[in-house]
Every structure is written in structure tokens, then in C-alpha cells.
Design an enzyme around this catalytic site. Sequence first.
Site, short mmCIF file in Angstrom:
data_model
loop_
_atom_site.label_atom_id
_atom_site.label_comp_id
_atom_site.label_asym_id
_atom_site.label_seq_id
_atom_site.Cartn_x
_atom_site.Cartn_y
_atom_site.Cartn_z
NE ARG A 18 48.61 25.21 88.48
CZ ARG A 18 49.23 26.27 88.14
NH1 ARG A 18 50.31 26.92 87.77
NH2 ARG A 18 48.42 27.45 88.45
CB CYS A 243 54.55 32.62 86.97
SG CYS A 243 54.14 32.48 85.20
#
Length: 315
Positions: A18, A243
Site C-alpha cells: 500500500r 506520503c
Amino acid sequence: MTDLLLPSKVIICEVGPRDGFQAETVWIPTEQKIRIIKELAKTGVQSMEITSFVHPRAIPQLKDAEEVVRNTQDLTGIKFRALVPNIRGAERAIDVGITKLKLMLSATDSHSISNANRTTEDALNKLEPIIDLAEKRGVGVGGSIAVAFGCPFEGKVPFSRIAEIVQRYSEMGITEVSLADSSGRANPNQVYSMLGELKDRYSKMTFSMHLHNTRGMALANVVAALQQGITLFDSSIAGLGGCPYAPGATGNIATEDLVHALYEMGIETGIDVDSVINVAKDVKQKLGHDGGSYMLQAGPNSQLHIKTESQEKLG
């Protein structure tokens, strides 16, 4: 010499499929994702964040979430979870067989607006329908707090802000919260102090750590968390990740680095060191790079080298 008082066993959640994959700009074929997940499962990994059910426009790399989950349902002995940003994502995850959801929330308004296009308060208010749905469908839910140790837009996050969010989670019935150092700003003193205060205030809450290695502090922060009795850690194979809404953020602590370090400290993970290093090598070869892995650079401590003739002469 006195040893540190550390847990004898920890559980590592592999988040490469992920967090790692979502940072890749070049499309990873679905079959390749599935193959990597199955190879990771062979290493002894007990927990994995397999994908995120976000809108395909937000993260195109994860548009095949359903297909990935459907084609890994045959794996046993491993618990899968998925990140869900909203009720629609939760419905998709549950319908395809995910049995644990991870909620998405930022500690600061600036990061929350960048990440979810809403303030932290607004985002919190939208979590309750997801929790209600999960309860009705018999699915577990874990909370998370992104940029918990520092925000790239606002800097240090006051402890009161973190405590307020944990309190809200507690009121919603959440019993596990992941503290994420999304932009790699944490330091060991900060980690140790924050966990100590949170554990004192919320003794029934289980905390886990999601550490990025942007400034090379992740492993030191792991040790600080271990000293507070934390036994749940996220990591990403080959150090992949980052991120997309935290400028400059690099990957998570590499799974192979974390497993090796814990092994050297006598802490059980259930993951075979050599096997996970081999998977990391394979992932690097498939993707063409790693995210910063010491094992891929130097190898484990068990790897010894034969002296060359010139080295022998030098003694």
C-alpha cells in the site's frame, strides 16, 4: 553490562503493497503486485496492509485494489488490512473480503486539507459512518494519526492535539491507534515521551508505530518505542513509500532492516531475515530502485567476506 528492557516479541505489518506501491509513478502490473505479496507471505510476515481503497483518480497505482485482494485470498496465516478514506472505500474493502480497516486522519489541518480536502475535525466527523458499517459487517477497525510527530506545513504538533484525537477515537470505540511519523520528523526522546504520556492517559488503547526514515531516525525511534513496550510496527519492503501529501517525505523503515535489527537484539518477529532480504532484492530489481535499505547496501551481520591476498598481507 545491563541489557535494555525490551519486549521479547513484536509483530511487523508489511505496508509495502500500500504505502510503498502508492508512491510509484510507473504502473506496477497487477500480476506483479500479487506475486510480490505472495513472496512476502512466505517470509513469515503475519500482517500486511495490502492496498488502499481510494478513488482511482487520487492514487491511480491502486486502482486494482479489488483484483489484488481477490487474488490473494488463498494466503493463510496472514492478516490483511486496507486503508480506507471514506465510507465508499470501506464498502469496497469489505465487499471484496477485507476483515480489518485502517482509518485515515491527519493530526494537523494543513496536512488534512492537502490529503483529504477537509480539516481534521471534519475528517473525524466522517469516520463514524465507517465505524458503524464495520461493526454491522463484523469487520475490525484501527485508527491512525498521520504527521503525529511533526507536520511539513505546521512543524511540531502539540501533544494536546494528539491526545484530543486519541480521545475522540476512544469515544468512537476504537481500541488501536497507529501513530505515523509521515514526514520523518520524530526523534527518540519525542517518541518515548509521547508514548509514555499516551499510555498513562489511555491505558486501554493499543498503540502502533508507522515510521518513515526521511532523516535516518526511524530505527532509533523504533528502539524508543520498544522501551515503552510497543510491539506493533509498520515497515515497507526495500524501504519503499513516501506520503504524496508530505513534501520531501521518503519511504518507511525497510522491513528487512527492521527484521535484521530486531533479530540482532534477540527480539522475535517470526520473519526469516534472509528470506525477507531476498524479497527486497527482487522488489528492487522489479521496480528498478529501492527506497533506502541498509540490508541491500551492506547485507546482514551474518554475511562475512573472504580476505583478499592484499588484505591478508596487511594483517
